[in-house]
Design a protein around this motif. Structure first.
Motif, mmCIF file in Angstrom:
data_model
loop_
_atom_site.group_PDB
_atom_site.id
_atom_site.type_symbol
_atom_site.label_atom_id
_atom_site.label_comp_id
_atom_site.label_asym_id
_atom_site.label_seq_id
_atom_site.Cartn_x
_atom_site.Cartn_y
_atom_site.Cartn_z
ATOM 1 N N ILE A 114 34.054 -9.117 39.980
ATOM 2 C CA ILE A 114 34.660 -10.490 39.903
ATOM 3 C C ILE A 114 33.636 -11.623 40.070
ATOM 4 C CG2 ILE A 114 36.059 -12.206 41.443
ATOM 5 C CD1 ILE A 114 37.729 -9.896 42.329
ATOM 6 N N PHE A 115 32.721 -11.308 40.719
ATOM 7 C CA PHE A 115 31.517 -12.579 40.719
ATOM 8 C C PHE A 115 30.894 -12.678 39.394
ATOM 9 C CE2 PHE A 115 27.045 -13.275 40.913
ATOM 10 C CZ PHE A 115 26.964 -14.665 41.301
ATOM 11 N N TRP A 116 30.558 -11.455 38.889
ATOM 12 C CA TRP A 116 29.911 -11.688 37.401
ATOM 13 C C TRP A 116 30.983 -12.246 36.409
ATOM 14 C CZ3 TRP A 116 25.120 -12.359 37.311
ATOM 15 C CH2 TRP A 116 24.384 -11.428 38.111
ATOM 16 N N LEU A 117 32.070 -11.735 36.318
ATOM 17 C CA LEU A 117 33.130 -12.255 35.400
ATOM 18 C C LEU A 117 33.670 -13.638 35.557
ATOM 19 C CD1 LEU A 117 34.811 -8.824 34.718
ATOM 20 C CD2 LEU A 117 33.138 -9.706 33.462
ATOM 21 N N THR B 203 28.104 -7.247 27.963
ATOM 22 C CA THR B 203 27.041 -6.539 27.253
ATOM 23 C C THR B 203 25.542 -6.629 27.980
ATOM 24 O OG1 THR B 203 28.265 -6.777 25.225
ATOM 25 C CG2 THR B 203 26.028 -6.625 25.006
ATOM 26 N N VAL B 204 25.387 -7.950 28.382
ATOM 27 C CA VAL B 204 24.040 -8.309 29.028
ATOM 28 C C VAL B 204 23.987 -7.649 30.219
ATOM 29 C CG1 VAL B 204 22.667 -10.222 29.883
ATOM 30 C CG2 VAL B 204 23.949 -10.621 27.809
ATOM 31 N N LEU B 205 24.991 -7.701 30.970
ATOM 32 C CA LEU B 205 24.835 -7.008 32.241
ATOM 33 C C LEU B 205 24.614 -5.406 32.173
ATOM 34 C CD1 LEU B 205 27.688 -8.634 34.352
ATOM 35 C CD2 LEU B 205 25.062 -8.960 34.866
ATOM 36 N N ASP B 206 25.313 -4.859 31.131
ATOM 37 C CA ASP B 206 25.122 -3.475 30.737
ATOM 38 C C ASP B 206 23.405 -3.109 30.376
ATOM 39 O OD1 ASP B 206 25.924 -0.650 30.490
ATOM 40 O OD2 ASP B 206 25.738 -1.033 28.574
ATOM 41 N N HIS B 207 23.076 -4.084 29.573
ATOM 42 C CA HIS B 207 21.570 -3.856 29.002
ATOM 43 C C HIS B 207 20.555 -3.940 30.593
ATOM 44 C CE1 HIS B 207 18.016 -4.548 26.710
ATOM 45 N NE2 HIS B 207 17.741 -5.783 27.576
ATOM 46 N N PHE B 208 20.933 -4.650 31.458
ATOM 47 C CA PHE B 208 20.178 -4.717 32.731
ATOM 48 C C PHE B 208 20.600 -3.729 33.801
ATOM 49 C CE2 PHE B 208 19.173 -8.940 30.785
ATOM 50 C CZ PHE B 208 18.098 -9.156 30.953
ATOM 51 N N GLY B 209 21.349 -2.758 33.508
ATOM 52 C CA GLY B 209 21.649 -1.864 34.273
ATOM 53 C C GLY B 209 22.684 -2.190 35.383
ATOM 54 N N VAL C 2 37.175 -14.633 26.112
ATOM 55 C CA VAL C 2 37.093 -13.314 25.847
ATOM 56 C C VAL C 2 35.696 -12.805 25.276
ATOM 57 C CG1 VAL C 2 38.039 -11.477 23.897
ATOM 58 C CG2 VAL C 2 39.637 -12.944 25.362
ATOM 59 N N LEU C 3 35.299 -13.814 24.221
ATOM 60 C CA LEU C 3 33.760 -13.703 23.955
ATOM 61 C C LEU C 3 32.745 -13.749 25.028
ATOM 62 C CD1 LEU C 3 31.686 -13.311 21.480
ATOM 63 C CD2 LEU C 3 31.765 -15.975 21.294
ATOM 64 N N CYS C 4 32.863 -14.567 25.988
ATOM 65 C CA CYS C 4 31.915 -14.676 26.966
ATOM 66 C C CYS C 4 32.307 -13.610 28.048
ATOM 67 C CB CYS C 4 32.273 -15.999 27.751
ATOM 68 S SG CYS C 4 31.741 -17.425 26.823
ATOM 69 N N TYR C 5 33.140 -13.079 28.076
ATOM 70 C CA TYR C 5 33.191 -11.587 28.774
ATOM 71 C C TYR C 5 32.729 -10.635 28.195
ATOM 72 C CZ TYR C 5 37.155 -13.293 32.132
ATOM 73 O OH TYR C 5 37.883 -13.817 33.234
ATOM 74 N N TRP C 6 32.802 -10.343 26.927
ATOM 75 C CA TRP C 6 32.003 -9.483 25.988
ATOM 76 C C TRP C 6 30.635 -9.555 26.400
ATOM 77 C CZ3 TRP C 6 28.948 -9.615 21.788
ATOM 78 C CH2 TRP C 6 28.442 -8.569 21.238
#
Length: 116
Positions: A63-66, A107-113, A99-103
């Motif tokens: 929730i924090f990140w989103l 994507t960015v968070l996944d890149h940083f693990g 929706v674009l910002c969520y994506w």
């Protein structure tokens, strides 16, 4: 079954209450809407259902990140409305941006693990 009906009633009443209060005072409505009431309810229902603190931790972190990704909606929507764009088109454009910002956030968070 009655437990799910109680959950639906409480959650629905909260949303209706906020919209009704907003008719009278946009400030108080905004305070209620901006408070993480839905998130707190979701965490409470999840904990009651599972008794799993790790699930609550994961939900809270996600929730924090989103929430950060949802903020552009609250910036773009009023700008479009002030510019005279139709409400429904403004809402559609703002939601599309969100929706674009969520994506992008995922994507960015996944890149940083960071896994949500």
């Amino acid at each position: 079954m009655s437990y799910y009906i109680i959950k639906l009633i409480i959650t629905t009443l909260l949303i209706v209450l906020i919209s009704e209060i907003s008719k009278r005072s946009s400030f108080i409505g905004a305070i209620l809407a901006s408070a993480p009431l839905v998130s707190v309810l979701a965490m409470m229902w999840l904990y009651i259902d599972t008794r799993d603190a790790l699930k609550i931790t994961a939900l809270s972190n996600s929730i924090f990140w989103l929430v950060l990704a949802s903020l552009p909606l609250f910036l773009v929507l009023p700008l479009l409305l002030k510019a005279g764009v139709n409400f429904y088109l403004s809402m559609a454009m703002s939601i599309s941006l969100t929706v674009l910002c969520y994506w992008l956030m995922v994507t960015v968070l996944d890149h940083f693990g960071v896994k949500l």
